[in-house]
Write a protein that holds these residues in place. Structure first.
Motif, PDB file in Angstrom:
ATOM      1  N   THR A 150      10.033  -5.858   0.756  1.00  0.00           N
ATOM      2  CA  THR A 150       9.417  -6.810   1.685  1.00  0.00           C
ATOM      3  C   THR A 150       8.827  -6.044   2.870  1.00  0.00           C
ATOM      4  OG1 THR A 150      11.464  -7.097   2.935  1.00  0.00           O
ATOM      5  CG2 THR A 150      11.058  -8.683   1.158  1.00  0.00           C
ATOM      6  N   GLY A 151       8.041  -6.754   3.649  1.00  0.00           N
ATOM      7  CA  GLY A 151       7.448  -6.147   4.844  1.00  0.00           C
ATOM      8  C   GLY A 151       8.285  -6.399   6.085  1.00  0.00           C
ATOM      9  N   HIS A 152       9.590  -6.355   5.942  1.00  0.00           N
ATOM     10  CA  HIS A 152      10.462  -6.524   7.115  1.00  0.00           C
ATOM     11  C   HIS A 152      10.553  -5.221   7.906  1.00  0.00           C
ATOM     12  CE1 HIS A 152      12.321 -10.090   4.994  1.00  0.00           C
ATOM     13  NE2 HIS A 152      12.221 -10.536   6.234  1.00  0.00           N
ATOM     14  N   TYR A 153      10.655  -5.370   9.230  1.00  0.00           N
ATOM     15  CA  TYR A 153      10.877  -4.205  10.089  1.00  0.00           C
ATOM     16  C   TYR A 153      12.369  -3.900  10.165  1.00  0.00           C
ATOM     17  CZ  TYR A 153       6.019  -4.284  11.485  1.00  0.00           C
ATOM     18  OH  TYR A 153       4.657  -4.238  11.464  1.00  0.00           O
ATOM     19  N   CYS A 154      12.850  -3.183   9.149  1.00  0.00           N
ATOM     20  CA  CYS A 154      14.228  -2.698   9.171  1.00  0.00           C
ATOM     21  C   CYS A 154      14.319  -1.558   8.163  1.00  0.00           C
ATOM     22  CB  CYS A 154      15.208  -3.812   8.851  1.00  0.00           C
ATOM     23  SG  CYS A 154      14.937  -4.520   7.263  1.00  0.00           S
ATOM     24  N   ARG A 155      15.435  -0.874   8.160  1.00  0.00           N
ATOM     25  CA  ARG A 155      15.561   0.317   7.321  1.00  0.00           C
ATOM     26  C   ARG A 155      16.845   0.254   6.500  1.00  0.00           C
ATOM     27  NH1 ARG A 155      15.462   4.617  11.865  1.00  0.00           N
ATOM     28  NH2 ARG A 155      16.344   2.820  12.944  1.00  0.00           N
ATOM     29  N   LYS A 156      16.797   0.937   5.363  1.00  0.00           N
ATOM     30  CA  LYS A 156      17.978   0.964   4.506  1.00  0.00           C
ATOM     31  C   LYS A 156      18.512   2.391   4.444  1.00  0.00           C
ATOM     32  CE  LYS A 156      18.768   0.710  -0.468  1.00  0.00           C
ATOM     33  NZ  LYS A 156      18.243   0.178  -1.749  1.00  0.00           N
ATOM     34  N   THR A 191      16.922  -3.274  -2.891  1.00  0.00           N
ATOM     35  CA  THR A 191      15.882  -3.596  -1.929  1.00  0.00           C
ATOM     36  C   THR A 191      15.244  -2.363  -1.295  1.00  0.00           C
ATOM     37  OG1 THR A 191      17.014  -5.657  -1.426  1.00  0.00           O
ATOM     38  CG2 THR A 191      15.511  -4.845   0.234  1.00  0.00           C
ATOM     39  N   LEU A 192      13.950  -2.466  -1.007  1.00  0.00           N
ATOM     40  CA  LEU A 192      13.253  -1.415  -0.250  1.00  0.00           C
ATOM     41  C   LEU A 192      12.525  -2.049   0.938  1.00  0.00           C
ATOM     42  CD1 LEU A 192      11.524   0.555  -3.185  1.00  0.00           C
ATOM     43  CD2 LEU A 192      13.651   1.185  -1.998  1.00  0.00           C
ATOM     44  N   PHE A 193      12.522  -1.345   2.066  1.00  0.00           N
ATOM     45  CA  PHE A 193      11.791  -1.811   3.253  1.00  0.00           C
ATOM     46  C   PHE A 193      10.780  -0.731   3.652  1.00  0.00           C
ATOM     47  CE2 PHE A 193      16.175  -3.622   3.826  1.00  0.00           C
ATOM     48  CZ  PHE A 193      15.845  -4.945   3.556  1.00  0.00           C
ATOM     49  N   PRO A 194       9.598  -0.750   3.046  1.00  0.00           N
ATOM     50  CA  PRO A 194       8.666   0.383   3.214  1.00  0.00           C
ATOM     51  C   PRO A 194       8.129   0.586   4.631  1.00  0.00           C
ATOM     52  CG  PRO A 194       8.079  -0.977   1.322  1.00  0.00           C
ATOM     53  CD  PRO A 194       9.119  -1.728   2.062  1.00  0.00           C
ATOM     54  N   ILE A 195       8.126  -0.459   5.485  1.00  0.00           N
ATOM     55  CA  ILE A 195       7.502  -0.254   6.804  1.00  0.00           C
ATOM     56  C   ILE A 195       8.517  -0.057   7.928  1.00  0.00           C
ATOM     57  CG2 ILE A 195       5.383  -1.522   6.200  1.00  0.00           C
ATOM     58  CD1 ILE A 195       6.506  -3.790   8.053  1.00  0.00           C
ATOM     59  N   GLY A 196       9.793   0.076   7.566  1.00  0.00           N
ATOM     60  CA  GLY A 196      10.847   0.146   8.580  1.00  0.00           C
ATOM     61  C   GLY A 196      10.751   1.315   9.547  1.00  0.00           C
ATOM     62  N   GLU A 197      10.079   2.381   9.130  1.00  0.00           N
ATOM     63  CA  GLU A 197       9.944   3.560  10.001  1.00  0.00           C
ATOM     64  C   GLU A 197       8.697   3.481  10.870  1.00  0.00           C
ATOM     65  OE1 GLU A 197      12.084   5.998  10.304  1.00  0.00           O
ATOM     66  OE2 GLU A 197      13.389   5.681   8.559  1.00  0.00           O
ATOM     67  N   LEU A 198       7.926   2.404  10.721  1.00  0.00           N
ATOM     68  CA  LEU A 198       6.647   2.311  11.441  1.00  0.00           C
ATOM     69  C   LEU A 198       6.703   1.294  12.575  1.00  0.00           C
ATOM     70  CD1 LEU A 198       4.262   2.158   8.341  1.00  0.00           C
ATOM     71  CD2 LEU A 198       4.776   4.166   9.751  1.00  0.00           C
ATOM     72  N   THR A 199       5.773   1.436  13.509  1.00  0.00           N
ATOM     73  CA  THR A 199       5.614   0.414  14.551  1.00  0.00           C
ATOM     74  C   THR A 199       4.519  -0.548  14.103  1.00  0.00           C
ATOM     75  OG1 THR A 199       3.886   1.635  15.701  1.00  0.00           O
ATOM     76  CG2 THR A 199       6.175   2.092  16.361  1.00  0.00           C
ATOM     77  N   LYS A 200       4.491  -1.694  14.740  1.00  0.00           N
ATOM     78  CA  LYS A 200       3.465  -2.678  14.364  1.00  0.00           C
ATOM     79  C   LYS A 200       2.042  -2.120  14.545  1.00  0.00           C
ATOM     80  CE  LYS A 200       2.296  -6.825  13.041  1.00  0.00           C
ATOM     81  NZ  LYS A 200       2.928  -7.895  12.264  1.00  0.00           N
ATOM     82  N   TYR A 249       0.838  -1.210   0.000  1.00  0.00           N
ATOM     83  CA  TYR A 249       0.000   0.000   0.000  1.00  0.00           C
ATOM     84  C   TYR A 249       0.877   1.265   0.000  1.00  0.00           C
ATOM     85  CZ  TYR A 249      -2.722   3.801   1.986  1.00  0.00           C
ATOM     86  OH  TYR A 249      -3.273   5.028   2.227  1.00  0.00           O
ATOM     87  N   LEU A 250       1.882   1.282   0.866  1.00  0.00           N
ATOM     88  CA  LEU A 250       2.748   2.468   0.986  1.00  0.00           C
ATOM     89  C   LEU A 250       3.526   2.733  -0.307  1.00  0.00           C
ATOM     90  CD1 LEU A 250       4.130   1.935   4.618  1.00  0.00           C
ATOM     91  CD2 LEU A 250       2.442   3.646   3.877  1.00  0.00           C
ATOM     92  N   LEU A 251       4.005   1.664  -0.911  1.00  0.00           N
ATOM     93  CA  LEU A 251       4.756   1.835  -2.166  1.00  0.00           C
ATOM     94  C   LEU A 251       3.883   2.486  -3.229  1.00  0.00           C
ATOM     95  CD1 LEU A 251       6.607  -1.600  -2.311  1.00  0.00           C
ATOM     96  CD2 LEU A 251       7.692   0.644  -2.026  1.00  0.00           C
ATOM     97  N   LYS A 252       2.627   2.035  -3.267  1.00  0.00           N
ATOM     98  CA  LYS A 252       1.698   2.597  -4.248  1.00  0.00           C
ATOM     99  C   LYS A 252       1.470   4.077  -3.978  1.00  0.00           C
ATOM    100  CE  LYS A 252      -2.024   1.574  -6.884  1.00  0.00           C
ATOM    101  NZ  LYS A 252      -3.482   1.594  -6.842  1.00  0.00           N
TER     102      LYS A 252
END
Ligand SMILES: Nc1ncnc2c1ncn2[C@@H]1O[C@H](COP(=O)(O)OP(=O)(O)OP(=O)(O)O)[C@@H](O)[C@H]1O
Length: 403
Positions: A130-136, A175-184, A26-29
């Motif tokens: 991917t939906g991994h919790y990490c940042r690049k 690689t992109l990690f779109p949710i890395g800045e967010l909390t669960k 969703y965020l990528l879109k």
């Protein structure tokens, strides 16, 4: 928002049917990428007998529904052959050697960020996500090149950087990690606000391939039972063995650490029988089925050649604790290849030897042939085959297999 389609970057997102990758898509879109959802099937229905317990069909269906909701193209790829060759067979081989592998770390290195990444690039993608919790992070070098960084996710509770500790610069570049800045909770909120059916879906178990199957059941499909003895080692003997000479990085010390086996049958008394030392892992308490001891028994070492399990009483047994571990050069990996230590160099880091372990102060010592990780505090159940990962603040810079 208006985007020029010519400039739109194409991203293939690994859609697992879980909430994290749904929100990542969703965020990528939202950010204006052209997004394609790709679900990978890791199990072949007849490759293992446990497949009916793997919820892949339900998951792929959820992934499809999310893709439809977001209006993005969706495909499924069957990677079960690659998965069997690169992960499952390796798992069995490692257990057979008496080591305890980590399939999640391997799945990322070998499948998601290798086979899967290559498929994505063939589909014309600029990136995989991917939906991994990490940042690049990206460092711009003076010569015009870029260095990629892997940071822990902002949600320290959910940080998954450890699972990505074997990624290379080439893999991170794509690689992109779109949710890395967010909390669960924020991720779940976004999913709910956008009517994604995965909003309340339970988190997956971590073990990316085993699903709901118990590890012992899985192992017993391939590893033959083999009767052996369980030996209880008294504290004083374990204390002697477990206290390595003071660290100086000498070859004597290397020899000390290389000695195998650490224990012998005469070091203790036989207290029971087991069905195969390769089914057991250091630190394990369950499954020993030995009664009558004052405190519960823990596995302090296994010897698969002699098929003996060594145990000690209680969580505080000295056989469970060690300060140093060693990684051989061929199993040493630097995410930040520019920071790789040379022989005789040292580095102060924060390190962990398992997912979710709080980071521990440690010093790295590079010697000829490998690298020592010397922790400030003794660590419980340092387990051969597992990964140690080290960080500079919240940046994961390297990792290796504990040998
Ligand atoms: N079967 C799969 N197909 C495609 N991508 C996958 C699959 N399994 C996992 N992934 C990707 O790897 C990421 C991390 O996977 P993991 O199994 O740790 O799931 P998770 O953290 O529970 O995330 P999710 O909520 O998206 O399932 C996922 O967010 C997803 O992008």
């Amino acid at each position: 928002m208006h985007f020029n389609w010519r400039e739109m970057k194409k991203v293939v997102i690994g859609l697992s049917g879980g909430v994290d990758s749904s929100v990542a898509a969703y965020l990528l879109k939202e950010q204006g990428y052209e997004v394609i959802g790709l679900f990978m099937k890791n199990w072949h229905d007849d490759s293992v007998t446990i497949s009916e317990e793997c919820p892949w069909l339900e998951d792929s269906n959820d992934a499809l529904i999310v893709a439809e909701k977001l209006g993005i193209p969706f495909q499924t790829v069957d990677l079960s052959r690659e998965y069997k060759e690169r992960i499952v067979d390796y798992m069995f081989a490692e257990y057979e050697r008496g080591r305890t592998p980590n399939p999640d770390v391997l799945c990322n290195r070998e499948i998601k960020f290798d086979v899967f990444l290559k498929i994505a690039l063939q589909l014309g993608a600029d990136f995989v996500a991917t939906g991994h919790y990490c940042r690049k992070g990206i460092l711009k070098n003076s010569d015009g090149t870029e260095t990629f960084q892997l940071f822990a996710g902002k949600d320290t509770n959910k940080d998954q950087s450890y699972f990505l500790c074997q990624l290379s610069q080439q893999q991170l570049a794509k690689t992109l990690f779109p949710i890395g800045e967010l909390t669960k909770p924020e991720v779940r909120q976004i999913a709910a606000d956008n009517d994604l059916i995965t909003a309340d879906k339970k988190d997956s178990q971590g073990l990316c391939f085993i699903g709901k199957v118990r590890l012992p059941d899985f192992l017993q499909q391939k590893l033959k039972p083999k009767k052996g003895v369980i030996v209880e080692v008294p504290s004083d003997i374990a204390r002697y063995h477990a206290s390595a000479p003071e660290f100086k990085g000498t070859s004597d010390e290397l020899a000390y650490h290389a000695q195998k086996p650490l224990y012998h049958k005469e070091d203790g008394r036989v207290v029971g029988e087991h069905q195969g030392a390769h089914f057991y892992t250091k630190g394990q308490r369950k499954g020993l089925n030995v009664g009558g001891t004052k405190e519960p028994l823990f596995v302090i070492d296994t010897d698969v050649d002699e098929n003996i399990i060594y145990t000690g009483q209680g969580k505080a047994h000295p056989g469970l604790y060690r300060r140093t571990l060693f990684v051989t050069d061929d199993e040493l990996h630097w995410v930040r290849s520019d920071l790789a230590l040379r022989v005789d160099e040292t580095m102060e880091v924060m390190a962990r030897i398992r997912y979710r372990q709080p980071l521990q102060k440690a010093t790295l010592y590079k010697i000829d042939g490998g690298l020592y990780v010397d922790f400030q505090e003794k660590q419980s159940a340092i387990t051969e085959g597992q990964f140690v990962a080290w960080y500079l603040e919240d940046e994961l810079v390297g990792s290796g297999v504990i040998s």
